[in-house]
Design a protein around this motif. Structure first.
Motif, PDB file in Angstrom:
ATOM      1  N   ALA A 196       0.831  -1.199   0.000  1.00 20.14           N
ATOM      2  CA  ALA A 196       0.000   0.000   0.000  1.00 20.14           C
ATOM      3  C   ALA A 196       0.868   1.252   0.000  1.00 20.14           C
ATOM      4  O   ALA A 196       0.587   2.227  -0.720  1.00 20.14           O
ATOM      5  CB  ALA A 196      -0.933  -0.006   1.210  1.00 20.14           C
ATOM      6  N   GLU A 197       1.922   1.239   0.786  1.00 26.54           N
ATOM      7  CA  GLU A 197       2.815   2.398   0.864  1.00 26.54           C
ATOM      8  C   GLU A 197       3.508   2.645  -0.472  1.00 26.54           C
ATOM      9  O   GLU A 197       3.695   3.800  -0.883  1.00 26.54           O
ATOM     10  CB  GLU A 197       3.842   2.183   1.975  1.00 26.54           C
ATOM     11  CG  GLU A 197       3.230   2.233   3.366  1.00 26.54           C
ATOM     12  CD  GLU A 197       4.166   1.757   4.458  1.00 26.54           C
ATOM     13  OE1 GLU A 197       5.249   1.225   4.121  1.00 26.54           O
ATOM     14  OE2 GLU A 197       3.820   1.905   5.654  1.00 26.54           O
ATOM     15  N   LYS A 198       3.881   1.579  -1.186  1.00 21.07           N
ATOM     16  CA  LYS A 198       4.539   1.739  -2.486  1.00 21.07           C
ATOM     17  C   LYS A 198       3.564   2.274  -3.529  1.00 21.07           C
ATOM     18  O   LYS A 198       3.947   3.069  -4.402  1.00 21.07           O
ATOM     19  CB  LYS A 198       5.150   0.417  -2.941  1.00 21.07           C
ATOM     20  CG  LYS A 198       6.356  -0.022  -2.127  1.00 21.07           C
ATOM     21  CD  LYS A 198       7.461   1.030  -2.165  1.00 21.07           C
ATOM     22  CE  LYS A 198       8.661   0.641  -1.323  1.00 21.07           C
ATOM     23  NZ  LYS A 198       9.719   1.697  -1.330  1.00 21.07           N
ATOM     24  N   ILE A 199       2.311   1.845  -3.471  1.00 20.16           N
ATOM     25  CA  ILE A 199       1.309   2.388  -4.389  1.00 20.16           C
ATOM     26  C   ILE A 199       1.116   3.877  -4.120  1.00 20.16           C
ATOM     27  O   ILE A 199       1.017   4.677  -5.063  1.00 20.16           O
ATOM     28  CB  ILE A 199      -0.019   1.616  -4.251  1.00 20.16           C
ATOM     29  CG1 ILE A 199       0.169   0.173  -4.726  1.00 20.16           C
ATOM     30  CG2 ILE A 199      -1.137   2.302  -5.047  1.00 20.16           C
ATOM     31  CD1 ILE A 199      -1.018  -0.734  -4.452  1.00 20.16           C
ATOM     32  N   TYR A 200       1.093   4.250  -2.852  1.00 16.89           N
ATOM     33  CA  TYR A 200       1.002   5.675  -2.497  1.00 16.89           C
ATOM     34  C   TYR A 200       2.203   6.450  -3.044  1.00 16.89           C
ATOM     35  O   TYR A 200       2.042   7.523  -3.641  1.00 16.89           O
ATOM     36  CB  TYR A 200       0.916   5.831  -0.978  1.00 16.89           C
ATOM     37  CG  TYR A 200       1.146   7.255  -0.514  1.00 16.89           C
ATOM     38  CD1 TYR A 200       0.184   8.234  -0.701  1.00 16.89           C
ATOM     39  CD2 TYR A 200       2.361   7.625   0.072  1.00 16.89           C
ATOM     40  CE1 TYR A 200       0.406   9.552  -0.306  1.00 16.89           C
ATOM     41  CE2 TYR A 200       2.585   8.924   0.468  1.00 16.89           C
ATOM     42  CZ  TYR A 200       1.604   9.882   0.282  1.00 16.89           C
ATOM     43  OH  TYR A 200       1.844  11.184   0.668  1.00 16.89           O
ATOM     44  N   GLU A 201       3.385   5.910  -2.862  1.00 22.87           N
ATOM     45  CA  GLU A 201       4.593   6.581  -3.358  1.00 22.87           C
ATOM     46  C   GLU A 201       4.552   6.720  -4.882  1.00 22.87           C
ATOM     47  O   GLU A 201       4.970   7.735  -5.444  1.00 22.87           O
ATOM     48  CB  GLU A 201       5.837   5.811  -2.924  1.00 22.87           C
ATOM     49  CG  GLU A 201       6.113   5.885  -1.434  1.00 22.87           C
ATOM     50  CD  GLU A 201       7.276   4.985  -1.009  1.00 22.87           C
ATOM     51  OE1 GLU A 201       7.997   4.490  -1.906  1.00 22.87           O
ATOM     52  OE2 GLU A 201       7.461   4.781   0.206  1.00 22.87           O
ATOM     53  N   GLY A 202       4.046   5.696  -5.556  1.00 21.86           N
ATOM     54  CA  GLY A 202       3.917   5.761  -7.004  1.00 21.86           C
ATOM     55  C   GLY A 202       2.936   6.828  -7.434  1.00 21.86           C
ATOM     56  O   GLY A 202       3.162   7.537  -8.430  1.00 21.86           O
TER      57      GLY A 202
END
Length: 212
Positions: A196-202
């Motif tokens: 979830a955090e990586k999707i947010y960063e993307g």
């Protein structure tokens, strides 16, 4: 944008972009995000080797994304907010009628044969409209920073809910439930949180790109 027939005319509408400020403590304030957890209810989606159901993994990640996006100021539409049956058309209508600015569909992949324990694996993103390729690429670029193989960012993907022009829309395939190691990762609460955090960063990388 949107284009529809009206008698002998075509009505072409261009949506104003949202107003947001990435330099604030709430970088997503002013943005409405639509989240669609794939499958649900009697539609289990893929089922992993241990019995892990795709519909449950999808909803869990969608809920994690909702909490994370809200924390950073976004307004959220959770298309499937519980374990219930919804047709693809109902999901799509919910999204297109929501006035959201960005859409994410959340799924988990599977390959055949299902008993090929160490077959196809990895994370991926998909999009239909080439205008949304950059969003898919930015999210994919962050996802592969996790301990998971890259499966790719793929265009011209014909999924009804992301097949739209009214807002950037992509599908995230978290990993392969048919792959033993991938399924073990998806079973891990911390791994889903990191995803979830990586999707947010993307998403933030995409918004930076769009702001230039």
């Amino acid at each position: 944008y949107d284009i529809k027939p009206n008698g002998k005319e075509l009505i072409f509408r261009i949506k104003y972009p949202p107003t947001y400020n990435l330099e604030t403590s709430l970088p997503l304030k002013g943005i409405k995000i639509s989240l669609e957890a794939g499958h649900g209810g009697s539609n289990l989606g893929a089922v992993g080797l241990s019995g892990l159901k795709e519909k449950d993994v999808n909803l869990d990640l969608s809920k994690k994304l909702e909490a994370l996006f809200k924390k950073h100021g976004a307004e959220i539409l959770q298309v499937r907010d519980s374990d219930k049956d919804m047709t693809l058309l109902a999901k799509r209508d919910t999204v297109t009628n929501s006035d959201a600015n960005i859409h994410f569909s959340v799924h988990a992949n599977s390959s055949e044969p299902i008993n090929e324990f160490l077959g196809t694996s990895g994370t991926s993103t998909f999009y239909h409209n080439p205008f949304w390729a950059k969003l898919a690429e930015k999210v994919f670029g962050k996802l592969i920073e996790l301990d998971i193989k890259p499966f790719g960012s793929v265009g011209s993907f014909n999924y009804r809910i992301t097949r739209m022009s009214v807002m950037p829309a992509i599908l995230v395939e978290q990993a392969f439930l048919s792959h033993a190691e991938d399924e073990e990762k998806l079973f891990d609460e911390n791994f889903r949180k990191e995803m979830a955090e990586k999707i947010y960063e993307g998403l933030i990388e995409y918004l930076k790109y769009m702001s230039n």
